[in-house]
Write a protein that holds these residues in place. Structure first.
Motif, mmCIF file in Angstrom:
data_model
loop_
_atom_site.group_PDB
_atom_site.id
_atom_site.type_symbol
_atom_site.label_atom_id
_atom_site.label_comp_id
_atom_site.label_asym_id
_atom_site.label_seq_id
_atom_site.Cartn_x
_atom_site.Cartn_y
_atom_site.Cartn_z
ATOM 1 N N GLU A 184 -17.616 132.987 10.561
ATOM 2 C CA GLU A 184 -16.614 133.314 11.224
ATOM 3 C C GLU A 184 -17.040 132.490 12.786
ATOM 4 O OE1 GLU A 184 -18.977 137.110 11.308
ATOM 5 O OE2 GLU A 184 -18.552 135.604 9.799
ATOM 6 N N ARG A 185 -18.102 131.960 12.977
ATOM 7 C CA ARG A 185 -18.426 131.424 14.210
ATOM 8 C C ARG A 185 -18.673 129.897 13.825
ATOM 9 N NH1 ARG A 185 -18.172 133.275 19.290
ATOM 10 N NH2 ARG A 185 -20.466 132.736 19.595
ATOM 11 N N ALA A 186 -18.720 129.541 12.697
ATOM 12 C CA ALA A 186 -18.953 128.276 12.340
ATOM 13 C C ALA A 186 -17.919 127.209 12.921
ATOM 14 C CB ALA A 186 -19.259 128.028 11.001
ATOM 15 N N PRO A 187 -18.249 125.910 13.072
ATOM 16 C CA PRO A 187 -19.378 125.413 12.849
ATOM 17 C C PRO A 187 -20.507 125.255 13.830
ATOM 18 C CG PRO A 187 -17.700 123.521 13.416
ATOM 19 C CD PRO A 187 -17.229 125.104 13.555
ATOM 20 N N PHE A 188 -21.895 124.989 13.311
ATOM 21 C CA PHE A 188 -22.916 125.134 14.280
ATOM 22 C C PHE A 188 -23.544 123.449 14.303
ATOM 23 C CE2 PHE A 188 -22.548 129.316 12.357
ATOM 24 C CZ PHE A 188 -22.360 129.810 13.642
ATOM 25 N N ASP A 189 -24.048 123.391 15.284
ATOM 26 C CA ASP A 189 -24.819 121.999 15.553
ATOM 27 C C ASP A 189 -26.418 122.256 15.454
ATOM 28 O OD1 ASP A 189 -22.868 120.470 16.913
ATOM 29 O OD2 ASP A 189 -22.545 122.236 18.162
ATOM 30 N N GLN A 207 -22.194 125.510 6.872
ATOM 31 C CA GLN A 207 -21.491 125.910 8.182
ATOM 32 C C GLN A 207 -22.135 124.899 9.218
ATOM 33 O OE1 GLN A 207 -22.686 130.310 8.602
ATOM 34 N NE2 GLN A 207 -22.152 130.439 6.461
ATOM 35 N N CYS A 208 -22.790 123.967 8.935
ATOM 36 C CA CYS A 208 -23.110 123.033 9.959
ATOM 37 C C CYS A 208 -22.311 121.889 9.916
ATOM 38 C CB CYS A 208 -24.796 122.525 9.508
ATOM 39 S SG CYS A 208 -26.117 123.502 9.998
ATOM 40 N N ARG A 209 -22.375 121.215 11.158
ATOM 41 C CA ARG A 209 -21.773 119.782 11.377
ATOM 42 C C ARG A 209 -22.671 118.729 10.644
ATOM 43 N NH1 ARG A 209 -20.108 122.178 16.658
ATOM 44 N NH2 ARG A 209 -17.628 122.304 16.688
ATOM 45 N N PRO A 210 -21.963 117.415 10.275
ATOM 46 C CA PRO A 210 -22.916 116.549 9.876
ATOM 47 C C PRO A 210 -24.112 116.202 10.995
ATOM 48 C CG PRO A 210 -20.703 116.450 9.175
ATOM 49 C CD PRO A 210 -20.669 117.326 9.995
ATOM 50 N N GLY A 211 -25.082 116.001 10.623
ATOM 51 C CA GLY A 211 -26.270 115.612 11.876
ATOM 52 C C GLY A 211 -26.697 116.817 12.414
ATOM 53 N N ALA A 212 -26.376 118.096 12.000
ATOM 54 C CA ALA A 212 -26.892 119.296 12.637
ATOM 55 C C ALA A 212 -28.398 119.374 12.468
ATOM 56 C CB ALA A 212 -26.242 120.571 12.236
#
Length: 331
Positions: A184-189, A207-212
């Motif tokens: 519910e808090r994604a996406p994450f870096d 739940q991560c952005r690409p490059g996280a």
């Protein structure tokens, strides 16, 4: 005085002790990769996050002795405060003699935060709320709205939330299974774990952005993974050793914490920390004798030569090259 108040007479000592801790971390080189963290450690009062903690008791009975900020003895209150700013981990929650939660060694926290390589505007997910101190450092650097900390134990999250409010921070504190992340808090870096893993939870990648970047304790080391997409991540271990309480949650791995067997190995090898790292990393994939032969044959490889790859349904650890001859499956 409430459970989270501090003796006003200790204010000057707290400031002096905090400044000394910053100097000690500075001298260790822990935040050389990102010295901006110096300001956070200088500003966030650690003692507000450890209103009590446990230290090993002296004497034949052993066990733990509780130190707390409201001890009737002025001498012991001062002892509590000085201990809160020592560069050591502090046991903060016990159950039947088992350590459930702790405040990590500040210099190791500084190293991990620096290696997390955050940038202004990054959204960070922390797995393992602990006392809330690490979330406060992240909030000081990034702002409350960009920080989420998750823990399975509602007592831990409630306590962390109170500590954070007392220190003037209000990041999102979520009670839940850290292995499932916080969709519910994604996406994450960035994702940082303050508990030990023996597999890489796939929900984190999704739940991560690409490059996280994901930084987590694994096999007595710290793995730094770069996320390509929801099914792929890869990275190497840092030089640093790391020992944390295991991740607890509903997503169970196929392999529990490995039983490292040292019997039968040469005496000089049994005490070597890097061999123990290899034995833990390869548990279930190599026998202790095979791991020892590899370790000797590769001239005692440092942690930085090892890495982890996640690709779809597969995950494996490796030495030097993810496609090389030395690889071991992970759950």
């Amino acid at each position: 005085m409430s459970a989270y108040a501090v003796d006003p007479g200790l204010d000057d000592l707290a400031a002096t002790a905090r400044a000394a801790l910053v100097r000690e971390i500075d001298a260790s080189g822990a935040w050389d990769a990102d010295p901006v963290w110096r300001a956070a450690f200088g500003a966030v009062p650690r003692h507000l996050f450890v209103p009590y903690y446990y230290v090993g008791a002296q004497g034949p009975q052993g066990g733990y002795e509780r130190r707390w900020g409201e001890d009737p003895s002025a001498r012991r209150r001062e002892e509590w405060l000085r201990g809160a700013y020592a560069d050591t981990p502090l046991a903060t929650r016990l159950r039947d003699g088992e350590l459930l939660s702790s405040s990590s060694q500040p210099s190791l926290m500084a190293k991990m935060l620096a290696e997390l390589a955050v940038r202004d505007g990054d959204a960070v997910l922390e797995i393992g709320a602990g006392t809330g101190y690490n979330a406060a450092l992240l909030s000081y650097r990034l702002g409350d709205e960009l920080v989420t900390t998750v823990d399975l134990d509602p007592e831990i999250t409630e306590s962390a939330r109170r500590h954070l409010v007392t220190a003037g921070h209000r990041p999102a504190v979520v009670t839940g299974d850290g292995a499932r992340g916080c969709p519910e808090r994604a996406p994450f870096d960035r994702v940082v774990a303050t508990c030990a893993l023996n597999s890489v939870p796939r929900p984190w990648l999704a739940q991560c952005r690409p490059g996280a970047r994901i930084l987590a304790p694994f096999a007595t080391g710290l793995i730094a993974l770069r996320v390509r997409d929801a099914g792929h991540a890869e990275g190497r271990f840092l030089h640093t050793s790391a020992y944390f309480v295991p991740l607890r949650g509903g997503i169970r791995t196929e392999r529990e914490a490995p039983d490292v067997r040292l019997s039968g190995l040469p005496r000089r090898a049994r005490g070597h920390e890097l061999l123990r790292f290899l034995l833990t990393l390869t548990a279930g994939g190599l026998t202790s004798e095979e791991a020892h032969a590899l370790w000797e044959g590769e001239a005692w490889p440092a942690r930085e030569r090892y890495g982890i790859t996640v690709a779809g349904d597969r995950a494996w650890a490796w030495l030097d090259d993810p496609g090389g001859p030395h690889t071991w499956p992970l759950p």
